[in-house]
Design an enzyme around this catalytic site. Sequence first.
Site, PDB file in Angstrom:
ATOM      1  N   TYR A 150       4.831 -12.726   4.970  1.00  0.00           N
ATOM      2  CA  TYR A 150       3.708 -12.074   4.290  1.00  0.00           C
ATOM      3  C   TYR A 150       3.403 -12.861   3.029  1.00  0.00           C
ATOM      4  O   TYR A 150       4.218 -12.906   2.103  1.00  0.00           O
ATOM      5  CB  TYR A 150       4.071 -10.618   3.985  1.00  0.00           C
ATOM      6  CG  TYR A 150       3.060  -9.807   3.209  1.00  0.00           C
ATOM      7  CD1 TYR A 150       1.722 -10.211   3.069  1.00  0.00           C
ATOM      8  CD2 TYR A 150       3.430  -8.604   2.628  1.00  0.00           C
ATOM      9  CE1 TYR A 150       0.813  -9.445   2.363  1.00  0.00           C
ATOM     10  CE2 TYR A 150       2.526  -7.824   1.916  1.00  0.00           C
ATOM     11  CZ  TYR A 150       1.221  -8.253   1.781  1.00  0.00           C
ATOM     12  OH  TYR A 150       0.328  -7.489   1.073  1.00  0.00           O
TER      13      TYR A 150
ATOM     14  N   LYS B 290       1.402 -12.630   8.038  1.00  0.00           N
ATOM     15  CA  LYS B 290       0.253 -11.916   7.476  1.00  0.00           C
ATOM     16  C   LYS B 290      -0.276 -12.775   6.337  1.00  0.00           C
ATOM     17  O   LYS B 290       0.377 -12.930   5.305  1.00  0.00           O
ATOM     18  CB  LYS B 290       0.676 -10.538   6.957  1.00  0.00           C
ATOM     19  CG  LYS B 290      -0.434  -9.787   6.227  1.00  0.00           C
ATOM     20  CD  LYS B 290       0.077  -8.489   5.610  1.00  0.00           C
ATOM     21  CE  LYS B 290      -0.984  -7.824   4.737  1.00  0.00           C
ATOM     22  NZ  LYS B 290      -0.489  -6.608   4.061  1.00  0.00           N
TER      23      LYS B 290
ATOM     24  N   THR C 136       0.819  -1.211   0.000  1.00  0.00           N
ATOM     25  CA  THR C 136       0.000   0.000   0.000  1.00  0.00           C
ATOM     26  C   THR C 136       0.852   1.260   0.000  1.00  0.00           C
ATOM     27  O   THR C 136       0.419   2.313  -0.470  1.00  0.00           O
ATOM     28  CB  THR C 136      -0.954  -0.013   1.204  1.00  0.00           C
ATOM     29  OG1 THR C 136      -1.615  -1.277   1.268  1.00  0.00           O
ATOM     30  CG2 THR C 136      -2.002   1.078   1.111  1.00  0.00           C
TER      31      THR C 136
ATOM     32  N   VAL D 165      -3.625  -6.549   9.198  1.00  0.00           N
ATOM     33  CA  VAL D 165      -2.847  -5.514   8.505  1.00  0.00           C
ATOM     34  C   VAL D 165      -3.754  -4.968   7.412  1.00  0.00           C
ATOM     35  O   VAL D 165      -4.091  -5.670   6.468  1.00  0.00           O
ATOM     36  CB  VAL D 165      -1.541  -6.078   7.933  1.00  0.00           C
ATOM     37  CG1 VAL D 165      -0.758  -4.979   7.226  1.00  0.00           C
ATOM     38  CG2 VAL D 165      -0.697  -6.706   9.045  1.00  0.00           C
TER      39      VAL D 165
END
Length: 291
Positions: free
Chosen positions: A133, A161, A45, A203
């Site tokens: 992740y 994540k 992001t 997250v």
Amino acid sequence: MITGSMVALVTPMNPNGDIDWPALDQLIEMHIEHGTHGIVAMGTTGESATLNIDEHCTVIQRVINVTAKRIPVIAGTGANSTSEAIELTQKAKDMGADACLLVTPYYNKPTQEGLYQHYKVIAETVDIPQILYNVPGRTGCDLLNETVARLADLSNIVAIKDATGDMTRGQELIALCADRIAVFSGDDESFVKLMQLGAQGNVSVTANVAPGKMADICNAALASDFDTAHAINDTLLPLHANLFCESNPIPVKWALMHLGLIQSGIRLPLTELSQPHHQALKDALTHAGIE
């Protein structure tokens, strides 16, 4: 242990693409004021793919400095080169990050053994808490639960994540690993369900525009008050969906601009949100009580 609502923070930019440092500072203060539990700097992001290494590290350092230990800072330091990931992770440690988030290597498509060795070498080289992740829809690389279970035995791998949005898989992941590492959701549309199964936080992209509500949901979920968590989250469901109407972070940067929190800057090859999506995203913000 970091738990709760962790914002995957955007990197605000001027219309010419330069980083807007005052806006970044203001966003950090907003998140602290509204109860965000942690900030992820330089994740997907944050447009990590289009910032050079100097910019990448400068953003992380700025977030660490402005946050000033009031809430944890998780630095995005993943790369498709193991040596580059080690370099970024070491720099984040030296700058004072509380943990690092390491996305699976993208494009080069390593095997599961390659992924295991990649993360193992980083964990053994840099002494900082590390969060795996997995976002296969974005990277083209899937870190399987069995590989995560192997990695969970490494002392400074502390969490994962999971952005698959697959509840069956998430439940299996929690059963395999939750006694050794924390499981975080990376999918706003399904995070409450995953927390109900035992995940310890989220997250979040949505937290960029609804920090207080996302923190309240996570606080309720961590207290096992899922009636409250679902009730608040119901107001955000259209927002969760519309923030992915085009590739992240295109919609969330447009929403923040619409709210007057950042300028319009975004770096090519990403472009501003296309006109046909504007009204639906405005309506979702209104439904969430943000406008």
